[in-house]
Structures are given as structure tokens and as C-alpha cells.
Design an enzyme around this catalytic site. Sequence first.
Site, PDB file in Angstrom:
ATOM      1  N   GLY A   1       0.795  -1.225   0.000  1.00 13.32           N
ATOM      2  CA  GLY A   1       0.000   0.000   0.000  1.00 13.32           C
ATOM      3  C   GLY A   1       0.825   1.270   0.000  1.00 13.32           C
ATOM      4  O   GLY A   1       0.277   2.358  -0.080  1.00 13.32           O
TER       5      GLY A   1
ATOM      6  N   SER B   1       4.141 -11.458  -4.892  1.00 15.49           N
ATOM      7  CA  SER B   1       3.230 -11.331  -6.020  1.00 15.49           C
ATOM      8  C   SER B   1       3.702 -10.243  -6.951  1.00 15.49           C
ATOM      9  O   SER B   1       4.584  -9.459  -6.615  1.00 15.49           O
ATOM     10  CB  SER B   1       1.832 -10.981  -5.507  1.00 15.49           C
ATOM     11  OG  SER B   1       1.913  -9.793  -4.757  1.00 15.49           O
ATOM     12  N   ARG B   2       3.111 -10.206  -8.115  1.00 14.22           N
ATOM     13  CA  ARG B   2       3.315  -9.074  -9.005  1.00 14.22           C
ATOM     14  C   ARG B   2       2.375  -7.969  -8.550  1.00 14.22           C
ATOM     15  O   ARG B   2       1.402  -8.214  -7.836  1.00 14.22           O
ATOM     16  CB  ARG B   2       2.968  -9.461 -10.445  1.00 14.22           C
ATOM     17  CG  ARG B   2       3.891 -10.524 -11.010  1.00 14.22           C
ATOM     18  CD  ARG B   2       3.664 -10.647 -12.514  1.00 14.22           C
ATOM     19  NE  ARG B   2       4.397 -11.779 -13.058  1.00 14.22           N
ATOM     20  CZ  ARG B   2       5.689 -11.749 -13.359  1.00 14.22           C
ATOM     21  NH1 ARG B   2       6.389 -10.655 -13.132  1.00 14.22           N
ATOM     22  NH2 ARG B   2       6.292 -12.801 -13.860  1.00 14.22           N
ATOM     23  N   ALA B   3       2.673  -6.746  -8.997  1.00 11.70           N
ATOM     24  CA  ALA B   3       1.835  -5.615  -8.635  1.00 11.70           C
ATOM     25  C   ALA B   3       0.407  -5.838  -9.111  1.00 11.70           C
ATOM     26  O   ALA B   3       0.183  -6.366 -10.200  1.00 11.70           O
ATOM     27  CB  ALA B   3       2.371  -4.351  -9.278  1.00 11.70           C
ATOM     28  N   ILE B   4      -0.558  -5.462  -8.284  1.00 10.78           N
ATOM     29  CA  ILE B   4      -1.946  -5.497  -8.730  1.00 10.78           C
ATOM     30  C   ILE B   4      -2.409  -4.065  -8.928  1.00 10.78           C
ATOM     31  O   ILE B   4      -2.752  -3.650 -10.009  1.00 10.78           O
ATOM     32  CB  ILE B   4      -2.811  -6.252  -7.717  1.00 10.78           C
ATOM     33  CG1 ILE B   4      -2.340  -7.698  -7.616  1.00 10.78           C
ATOM     34  CG2 ILE B   4      -4.270  -6.218  -8.143  1.00 10.78           C
ATOM     35  CD1 ILE B   4      -2.946  -8.474  -6.505  1.00 10.78           C
ATOM     36  N   THR B   5      -2.348  -3.281  -7.853  1.00 14.48           N
ATOM     37  CA  THR B   5      -2.740  -1.878  -7.994  1.00 14.48           C
ATOM     38  C   THR B   5      -1.560  -0.953  -7.720  1.00 14.48           C
ATOM     39  O   THR B   5      -1.679   0.248  -7.859  1.00 14.48           O
ATOM     40  CB  THR B   5      -3.869  -1.535  -7.013  1.00 14.48           C
ATOM     41  OG1 THR B   5      -3.433  -1.884  -5.701  1.00 14.48           O
ATOM     42  CG2 THR B   5      -5.121  -2.309  -7.339  1.00 14.48           C
TER      43      THR B   5
ATOM     44  N   ASP C   1     -11.688  -4.650  -0.147  1.00 16.03           N
ATOM     45  CA  ASP C   1     -10.493  -5.350   0.315  1.00 16.03           C
ATOM     46  C   ASP C   1     -10.752  -5.704   1.768  1.00 16.03           C
ATOM     47  O   ASP C   1     -10.181  -5.117   2.672  1.00 16.03           O
ATOM     48  CB  ASP C   1      -9.271  -4.424   0.159  1.00 16.03           C
ATOM     49  CG  ASP C   1      -7.965  -5.157   0.447  1.00 16.03           C
ATOM     50  OD1 ASP C   1      -7.998  -6.394   0.593  1.00 16.03           O
ATOM     51  OD2 ASP C   1      -6.921  -4.492   0.540  1.00 16.03           O
TER      52      ASP C   1
ATOM     53  N   SER D   1      -5.391 -14.186   2.707  1.00 13.02           N
ATOM     54  CA  SER D   1      -4.534 -14.219   1.530  1.00 13.02           C
ATOM     55  C   SER D   1      -3.075 -14.423   1.936  1.00 13.02           C
ATOM     56  O   SER D   1      -2.394 -15.335   1.452  1.00 13.02           O
ATOM     57  CB  SER D   1      -4.699 -12.907   0.771  1.00 13.02           C
ATOM     58  OG  SER D   1      -3.658 -12.739  -0.147  1.00 13.02           O
TER      59      SER D   1
ATOM     60  N   LYS E   1      -2.429   1.872   2.870  1.00 18.90           N
ATOM     61  CA  LYS E   1      -3.582   0.989   2.993  1.00 18.90           C
ATOM     62  C   LYS E   1      -4.261   1.195   4.347  1.00 18.90           C
ATOM     63  O   LYS E   1      -5.482   1.214   4.457  1.00 18.90           O
ATOM     64  CB  LYS E   1      -3.122  -0.467   2.822  1.00 18.90           C
ATOM     65  CG  LYS E   1      -4.176  -1.372   2.241  1.00 18.90           C
ATOM     66  CD  LYS E   1      -3.627  -2.765   1.959  1.00 18.90           C
ATOM     67  CE  LYS E   1      -3.225  -2.964   0.518  1.00 18.90           C
ATOM     68  NZ  LYS E   1      -2.816  -4.342   0.208  1.00 18.90           N
TER      69      LYS E   1
END
Lengths: 509, 509
Positions: A175, A202-206, A264, A272, A296
Site C-alpha cells: 500500500g 506477487s506481481r503488482a496489482i494496484t 479489500d 490471503s 492501505k
Amino acid sequence: MLVSKEARNFTVSVLEVSTGSPLLVMNEQDAFEMSLTPHSKVMVKYEGREAYASVTLTKTMVAKGRVLASIELAEKLGLKEGYPVQVKPAGLPGSYASLLKRIRGERLSYNEMYSIIKDVVNGAYDEAEIAAFLLSQQFYVLDEDELTSLIKAMVETGVKISFDEPVFDEHSIGGVPGNSKVAMVAVPIVASFGLLIPKTSSRAITSPAGTADTMEVLARVDLTAEEIRELAKKTRGLLVWGGKLNLAPADDIFVNVERKLSIDPWHQMVASILSKKLAMSVESLVIDIPVGKKAKIEEPVHADQLAGLFIRQAAKLGMRVKVAITFGGQPIGMSVGPALEAKEALEALLNKRGSRSLVDKAILIAGLTMELSGKVPPGQGESYARELFSSGKAYEKFREIIEAQGGKPNIKPEEVPLGKYTYTFKSPLEGAVTYIDNAAVTMVARAAGAPFDKGAGVQFHAKVGYRVNKGDPLFTIYSNSESRLEEAISLASKYSVITVEGMLLKTLP
Amino acid sequence: MLVSKEARNFTVSVLEVSTGSPLLVMNEQDAFEMSLTPHSKVMVKYEGREAYASVTLTKTMVAKGRVLASIELAEKLGLKEGYPVQVKPAGLPGSYASLLKRIRGERLSYNEMYSIIKDVVNGAYDEAEIAAFLLSQQFYVLDEDELTSLIKAMVETGVKISFDEPVFDEHSIGGVPGNSKVAMVAVPIVASFGLLIPKTSSRAITSPAGTADTMEVLARVDLTAEEIRELAKKTRGLLVWGGKLNLAPADDIFVNVERKLSIDPWHQMVASILSKKLAMSVESLVIDIPVGKKAKIEEPVHADQLAGLFIRQAAKLGMRVKVAITFGGQPIGMSVGPALEAKEALEALLNKRGSRSLVDKAILIAGLTMELSGKVPPGQGESYARELFSSGKAYEKFREIIEAQGGKPNIKPEEVPLGKYTYTFKSPLEGAVTYIDNAAVTMVARAAGAPFDKGAGVQFHAKVGYRVNKGDPLFTIYSNSESRLEEAISLASKYSVITVEGMLLKTLP
């Protein structure tokens, strides 16, 4: 509604398209005879294996008695040209009654929760039902037993990777822009101490960059489970992408829908992170919760509540957890975007110094992880970690990791390719930087092309508290596309990224 | 999340597949450069027109710089081989903030509601967002102003068909098997009285037959708006399918998702019926609410509440409404399924008599409709309607309607083709029929193939209150497929369709 269960035999061909989920193209006449319309769900069987697929109709592309399978469907069942398959209308998933129960606000047992997650992973549900499951959590927050059930079910419906010794890890809820590089520094420190830390991310989502995107600038991240087990033995640490490993695969399906609905739920976030870590057999975990304006989590009290949730759930699941609540009110380090961040992390490790928000944070996180091992006295983690960083051992370890993952170990920071086109914003006045807007930075870096364009992003020349003169550079936008750069510039002008305030606030006549 | 707005030019080909919603197949490389993944939404433009589409990727099926459009997309934009199109990432729909507001439980103004419905109709949303909109109504029931906004917005975002004189109509909320044929008798009565009643109806969704399915056994029902306006002048009455007329098209999108989630919010049902009728310029409407065990509404008090909702909304929308609450505790008439029901309606009109639950109900509904015209004294509608039925005028009108819609006007009931395969259940004892289970009848008729197989269904030989001897036929299942018949038989055995009870309940020693 009752659907006939009659199955029919077809001969398959593979249609070289990827639709994101399994698709079956049928002749209109066959579909009509089976009461199927576009979007109907069918169950496709081949030699004992079965998979759900969505129906698409055609008059001409495929003859009666034949079907076309999309790449996703062909892969799931191992289909090739001419194979015989059985197709039948899918009917209602077994967990459907449990799903409706949750939507009505009733509580689910572990078995009910498991059956839903299993059906989600198997593709029995469309987005509508998945949205309903997630929204039901907005309206009727999961109780703590349901959350434990959810996490366990997410682990059990995916692959588990196990190791012969205890596994450590660190993870940020994210975030804050620029955070993807913290793990690039922290993981080598922990691994150079001798702990096993095969970090998946992970890869970037937002955001403009996930740790997987950033590491990928320097090395391969799409390792298989076998490679991870093999290489981790040698290097102790790894930085890989969890995406294709099928760890808690329900999560990826949920994230996709959460993004569409801009929701979210906290509980789903906890599920997650913990489910992915449990699937990697992590026993000891440090969670980083950045707090600050436009992060976030904006309020410290919420960070405490979320930390409590992590700690209680981890305890129920037999995992040791430490939570670090960190400052997230401005970007981490001096750069945002995969290549810029990879370069900054490399520089810090190589030069044994760098931005405090990067170096101190990575050392802190690494130290806490080391304390969880019991091999470092409580409160001493940070100084142990700093020693590993300053002595160059962490850099040596990072080179080993890059090499193990197929990268060039002696790559120089200046060799990291950045966006071809740049534009630098300058300070309009003499004064001090008083604020950097996380949300604006994220927007500008993504507009410039991050994370897909790895060279795109934002490089800061000043951060909060820096004194600047009129005309001093504040930040530079990088991109490989001129038009994207223009768009990013226009956004950066509209949403003020950096606020500079002079000493003189106003004059009176 | 911000998405770049860059548009690119492509050359289109049409892919002859129908996926239920517009689809665009792109070369993987093009998609990568535009940051698009499978399921991404794009806006496709051709000469001023634009449409949303979902992205599918391919390595080989289409070259860089070219795209394939599915039939739905090609139709929306009028695309043909070689046409130039522009494609850009879709970004967030304009109504997105309003949608999130509704999910949080806040109330919407007319403009906000309109913007959501407009985006739904334009295909800006996926199932996830539509599910969220509908579920928000489960959790935060629409207030009456929001409901009026919803109905108006559903009308305004579709086609309106207007006539030169006042339009009458009747509509049932459904939920009782065998009900599809009531309109086949009621509409000719009203039309033979001289009122304009161009009735639109739907195909079955979860029932064994919708009025459109049943009428289609005797004539075409897929008339265009122009044909409806033209033919209604001559026959006064019509029985057509509303499906392709684009009346309140949001409704069809909502129904599809409601079915997946097994939800049917009352307010959405009221919106569905009233919006479709307003789009047909209906000014006076009779609503039939069947009440009874295993009907849509089981409790009389709920029927009263629902009636109130219809009446208040209709008043706000300038429509006159009468609500008939009818007995729905067992099927209507002696048959269930398109062909069986068409035959029964035809027999009743031709012979001027039939099952009371069909004939009396149709006369009642027709009479109430006639009273709304002011041309029949209050309370006299039923006797006027009965006269039109008994004199054969209604039958003559029905023949006219069949002919106008392209059917064979003098068709005999015995010429209606029924399912080839049949099986008759017989009474296991002497006694009286005490109960017929609506839900079991529906399930059995659908298992036999209704509504897709028009000849499939259930014919009753006895209904509640009939005395039967052991071995007397109770009901016959019809189907055109032997295996479907078998499935229907096995369901009919498992879920007792008809309950026969003897006089002797038990003996004591």
C-alpha cells in the site's frame, strides 16, 4: 433449477486462445440439443480428469460432434487434436447451498467453507457467485473461526511446498509505493545469517511494482516448486514469484473480483497472506503493516486491530508471527517502479548504505525475522542484521541469489535499463518538502507504464524534510513510451506529487 | 486504479462465435504493449459508435495490428472484414462511484441510478459488479423513491414502443406451473372486446413454459416493433415475445445474475414487470399474484404487501393497476409444458369450456382488465368476459391473432405435436387427490425437456379433490428424448408429484 445430466461425446481440437478461464466452443445445433446457451457452464471430461468450462457457440467454426477447447481448458485436461471428450451441463455446484447460507448471513462450518473454496478453485462458479461470497463478508464479517476455516481451506485446495527444515519469511501488506525493494535487501540479510527464507511474492496489482516485478529486473522469478526446493538448499534465500506455483489458488480468483468491486475486506487480506505462507510451509513470519496518510492503513488504531487479527489467527494455525507497524506516510526509499527500485536495492547492498527508509526498514524487518529463530537474543536482531548488511555479507548473498535464479550476479546498478524518456519536475520556490502524496505517486508511476513497462517509474531527488532551492529537481518520471510519459506528466501536474512550502506563508499590506 | 487511455488502431475480422457478450481477440504482443490481460475490458470504436468488449489473447490466430470481433461485438458496431477500429483500455465506468455508494448502503438519486443502469446496459460492467448491485438490494432494500428511479432508468435505457391509443395489459408474477396458458385465453377475450392489448411476455427462465414459449407452438412470437405496431391495429390483441425488442434491457442482464445467485428481490421483480410494461406504453395493467404452497409467494400477507408495492409504484409512474391475488397452491389447468398448454388453451377456446382453474382465472383477469377501461361497470367485468368466451368471439379473435402472427388459424388441438415418448403414473390406492406439489411438477417437466423441447411436459388426469380408484391414471409425462423421459420418471418417483390419500388412515390391532 434442474438441468439434465445427460453427457455427450465429442472430438476435440484446441483453439489457440487464452480467455483467462476455460472456454469450450460448440456448434450451435449441438448446444441447442443439450439446452446450452452462451455462458452456460459445462463439465468436460477426458480420461478421468474433469474441468468446468464456459460455452461459446458457433455455426461454422466447428462441425456438429466436434468442440474447440481454449488453451486453459486444453491445459487443464491435457487435450490434443482429435482426443475424445465428454461434455455435460454442469448443474449446481455441491457447495451452492452453503454459499446461499453465507449470503443470508449464517455462519459456516469448516466443511461448508472448504466445499465453497474447493468449488471456487475448480471453476464451478462465475464472477457473480464469487462477488456474492466476498460481499457477504462486507455485510457479515467473518468470525474468527470462519476465518481460520477459510485460511485452512485455501491452503488445502492448492499445492503445498515442504522443506526439510524450518522456513522463515517476511511479508508486507503493501500500500506504500517504493516498498517492493525492501524484501530485496531484507531477504539476503536473513539468508546470510543462515536461515531458510525462500520468499514468494506477487506481481503488482494496484501498485507500481510488486517484489516479483522488481526482482525480475535482475533474475528469473518464475521458478518451479522443484527448482525452489533445490536452489533454496544452496542459497538459503530466494526471491520468487508465487503466481504459477498454485499456492492457495483461491486467493488469485478472489483478488481479481475484489479489485473490480474496490473492496479489500481485512479478513480476506489476512487469509490471503497467511494461506500463501502456510502453503510454503512457513513457520515463522514477520508481517509489516505500513501506516500513514494514503497508505492501505491510515490510522494507527486500525493497524493495532489488524495486527491482533494476524497474531490470533497465526496462533490458531500453529505459526509464529511478529508484526512490525512501520511508517508509511510517504514512499519508501528514493524510487518507485521495477527497474528504479531494483537499481536502488542493488546500490544499497553494494555501497552498504542508502535511503534510511529503505535500509533501516529492511534491517529492522530482517532483525525481527532473525529473532523469531531464537538464535538472536530478543532486541538484538537489528544490530545482528546491520552487521550483515554493513560487512557486505548481505550483498554477497544477494549475488548468489541472483546467480541461482539465472541472473547476472555482478550486474552494476548503472547497467539496470531504465525508461528511455524522462521528465524532471523542479521546485517552484525555495523551501522545504512537507508532503509526498502516496496515491499521486502510484498514479503517476502507473500512468508512465509501471509495472508492465519495467523501466517506468518515479525517481525522487528530495523527500519530506529536505530543503530545496527554487529550480532544484524534485522528481523525475521515467517511461519507455513518449505518450505515456506525457500522460504521467499531466497527472503529476494535476495531483501535486510533492508539496514544497516556503518559510514565508503570507504578507500583509 | 488508473489505466492508460491510449487508443490504438487495428484492422478487424469477424470471428463467427457467439459468447453471450462482446469479445475481442487480440495478439498477445499487442495486448502486452497495452497492459491488457485476458478478461480486461476495452472500448472498441468504429466511426463514432463504441462498445465495450472483453479481451481474449492469442499468439497465432490473429497477427499483430489485427483483431477478431465476436458476433455480438460485430453486430453492435456493424463491423465487417477489414474495417479499421480503435481499441483502448476501458477505464472505470462513469457510474462506478455511485455503485460503490449503493454497496455501502447509501441511497441513490435518480441521476445516480440512471448512470448505473446506463452503464449496465452498455456492457461496462461484468457479472461481479452486477451481482454487487443486486446483492446491495438484499442488504439495503431499495426505498420507494429509489425503486421509482430504478424503473424509470430501466425504461429510459431501452426502446419504447408507442401506440396511437391507450394500451391495456395483464401480467402474472408467475411461479405456478401451467400458468403460461392463462394469457392465451385472457388476451383474446380482452381484444375481442375491442381494447388494445399487445401483450409481450418472456420465455421460461426457471419454469417449464413462459407464455412466449407456449404461443410459439402455434405462431411466430419474435415480431419486430414495427410488426407489432402494424398488426395490433388489425387484431387489437397480440401475444409476442419481448426478448429481442430491447424493452428495458437492463432487466435481462439482472435476471441472468439473479438466477445464478438464487435471489429474486421483490423490488427488482416489481421493477422488471413495470419497466417492461411502461416501455410498451401500457397505461392500464392487471397484475396476477398467485399464492400458495411452493408458489413464488406462499403467504397471503406477503401477497398483500407485494400488491401494495405494485400499486404505489404504478401510481407514481402514472399507470393504472389492479392486482388479482389468485390461488396458486396447485398447477393451473390440466397441463404443464409449451405444447400441452397450447393444446389446452386452444381446446378451451374452441370448446368454450375447460378446467376451471384455467377458464375461470382467464375470465377473471380479462374482466378486471376490461373494467380498467371504464367501458364496463365495476364488478361486471367477469360477466362481460364470460359472454365473450362462451359466445365463441374469443376463439375467433384467437384465430385472427394466430393468423396475424404467421400461424395456422384453423389448427385443431389434436394437431399440436406432443412428445413422442410418454409414461403414465397410476394411483397406488383408492382415495382422493389431496395435494399436487408445484415444485415437483416443475422439476419433472423440465427434466423431461421443457421448455426447450416444446413437446415435453406433464398432463394431469386428476387434480386436488378428484376421487380416484386404484390403477387410475394420475398424470402422464411427455418427452421427445427417451433418456430425458427416464430421468423425469425417476424424479417423479422420488419427489411425489401427486398425493393420493385413502379414507382409512390406519388400523389398530
